[in-house]
Design an enzyme around this catalytic site. Structure first.
Site, PDB file in Angstrom:
ATOM      1  N   GLY A 147      36.711  25.930 -27.637  1.00 37.06           N
ATOM      2  CA  GLY A 147      35.537  25.216 -28.098  1.00 37.06           C
ATOM      3  C   GLY A 147      35.174  25.482 -29.544  1.00 37.06           C
ATOM      4  N   ASP A 266      30.758  37.359 -24.215  1.00 31.92           N
ATOM      5  CA  ASP A 266      31.741  36.520 -23.526  1.00 31.92           C
ATOM      6  C   ASP A 266      32.908  37.375 -23.046  1.00 31.92           C
ATOM      7  OD1 ASP A 266      32.626  34.166 -22.445  1.00 31.92           O
ATOM      8  OD2 ASP A 266      33.613  33.469 -24.259  1.00 31.92           O
TER       9      ASP A 266
END
Length: 347
Positions: A147, A266
Site C-alpha cells: 500500500g 504493524d
C-alpha cells in the site's frame, strides 16, 4: 357552387399541409432519437512501472538469488527446511497509513541524507540524484508491492552487495518530519534513522533520495532471506526451539524501538525478515510507524486482523498494549501455523 368548390380545394390543401407537417415533425423526432455510432478509441498501452531507466530486471542477480535461496541454510536451527520465495514486503489489503506526531529527533544514524542544493545550477538536484542512483545501483526484479510503494531487488555496483530499493510515491507520504541535520524527510525515514543505528534486529537504511515524484530508500537485503510468513508456511508451523529463537529477537527489536520512542504499529510475519544464513530476524517496513506516546491513539494504522479488542469495541488503543497483543498473535502463528482470528469480529 363556385364558392363551395373553392372552399373544398382550400380545405383539402390545408389537410395535406397539416399531414405533411406532422409527418416531417415525426421524422425529425425519430432521426434525433436514433443513437449515433460512437467512435471507438483504442486504449493507450499503460507503461510498465519502473524505478529507473535502464535494464528492467537483472536476470543474473535474480537467478543467483533464486539458486542461493534454494540451497539449505547454514544456521543450526533453520537448516531443517528449504528456503522459499523472498517477498519482504507486506501485501495486506486492510493496512492503513500511520499518523505521526512531530517531535524533536534524537540520535543520528549512518544513513546518507537526501541530496542537498547542487553546486551546478544548470542541473537540478533531482536530476543529479537520479543519475547518481543509476551509477551506484543496478536495479533488478520487483520483489513486492504494498500500500505504500514498491520494492525492487538491486545490486550495489561498488562491491556487489545486494540491496533493496523501496520506491514510495510522493503523494502517498502524508507525514513529514526533520532529521537531526534539519533535512525534511518522510516520517518513515525519520523513524528508521532513530532505530536502525548499529542494531541488527532492524533493517538498516543505507541511503535515501528525494526525486520529483518518488521517495527512494535504499535498504539492506540479506542475500538469502525470507519473510516470516513464508518461513512458517514452508514448515506448516515452527518447533518451540525455533519459535523461541526468532520470537526473542523480535522482542529485542521491539524493545529497542520503544526505548527510542518509536512505535511500529504493524508487527506481523510479513514485516519480519529472516536471514536464512545466520538465523537473524529483522523488523522491516515502518510505513505505519509513529512516535510512542503515553496517551491513547484514536487513529488506527496497521493491519486490522492484528488490532487489539479495545480498538474494535471502543475505537482507541494504547501503543504498548496494542504491541503486546500483536506479539501474542505472532507467537500463536509461529507455533500453530495459522492466525487465531481470521475474521475481525472474532477478536
Amino acid at each position: 357552387g363556385l364558392a363551395s368548390a373553392r372552399l373544398w380545394a382550400c380545405w383539402r390543401w390545408r389537410c395535406w399541409a397539416g399531414i405533411s407537417a406532422r409527418g416531417w415533425a415525426l421524422w425529425l423526432r425519430l432521426a434525433r432519437a436514433r443513437p449515433r455510432p460512437r467512435r471507438r478509441l483504442r486504449p493507450r498501452p499503460r507503461p510498465r512501472p519502473r524505478l529507473l531507466p535502464g535494464p528492467a530486471e537483472d536476470t543474473r542477480g535474480t537467478a543467483a538469488a533464486a539458486s542461493a535461496a534454494a540451497s539449505p541454510a547454514r544456521a543450526p536451527l533453520l537448516s531443517s527446511a528449504a528456503a522459499g520465495p523472498e517477498p519482504p514486503v507486506s501485501r495486506s489489503r486492510d493496512r492503513r497509513p500511520g499518523d505521526g506526531r512531530p517531535e524533536a529527533v534524537e540520535g543520528r544514524s549512518g544513513a546518507a541524507p537526501g541530496p542537498g542544493p547542487s553546486a551546478d545550477s544548470r542541473v537540478p538536484p533531482a536530476g543529479k540524484a537520479q543519475e547518481a542512483l543509476q551509477q551506484r545501483y543496478r536495479v533488478g526484479s520487483l520483489l513486492g508491492r504494498g500500500g505504500f510503494g514498491s520494492v525492487f531487488a538491486a545490486t550495489r555496483l561498488s562491491d556487489g552487495a545486494p540491496v533493496a530499493i523501496k520506491r514510495v510515491p510522493r503523494n502517498r507520504v502524508r507525514h513529514w518530519d526533520e532529521l537531526p541535520d534539519g533535512t525534511s524527510a518522510p516520517l518513515e525515514i525519520v523513524l528508521l534513522d532513530k532505530v536502525s543505528t548499529g542494531f541488527p534486529g532492524v533493517v538498516q537504511l543505507l541511503e535515501w533520495l528525494e526525486l520529483p515524484n518518488n521517495i527512494v530508500m535504499v535498504l539492506e537485503r540479506p542475500e538469502r532471506s525470507q519473510d516470516l510468513l513464508h518461513f512458517i508456511r514452508a514448515r506448516r508451523f515452527l518447533s518451540e526451539e525455533v519459535a523461541r529463537q526468532l520470537f526473542r529477537q523480535v522482542l529485542e527489536a521491539v524493545r529497542h524501538c520503544t526505548s527510542r520512542g518509536v512505535l511500529h504499529r504493524d508487527i506481523k510475519p510479513e514485516n519480519i525478515l529472516v536471514d536464512l544464513a545466520t538465523g537473524q530476524a529483522k523488523l522491516i517496513d515502518f510505513g505505519c510507524g509513529t512516535y510512542l506516546q503515553d496517551t491513547a491513539y484514536t487513529h488506527f494504522a496497521g493491519t486490522l486482523s492484528y488490532s487489539p479488542p479495545e480498538w474494535t469495541h471502543l475505537g482507541w488503543y494504547h501503543g504498548e498494549a496494542a504491541t503486546i497483543w500483536s506479539l501474542g498473535i505472532l507467537l500463536y502463528q509461529m507455533v500453530c501455523g495459522q492466525h487465531p482470528f481470521r475474521r475481525g469480529r472474532k477478536i
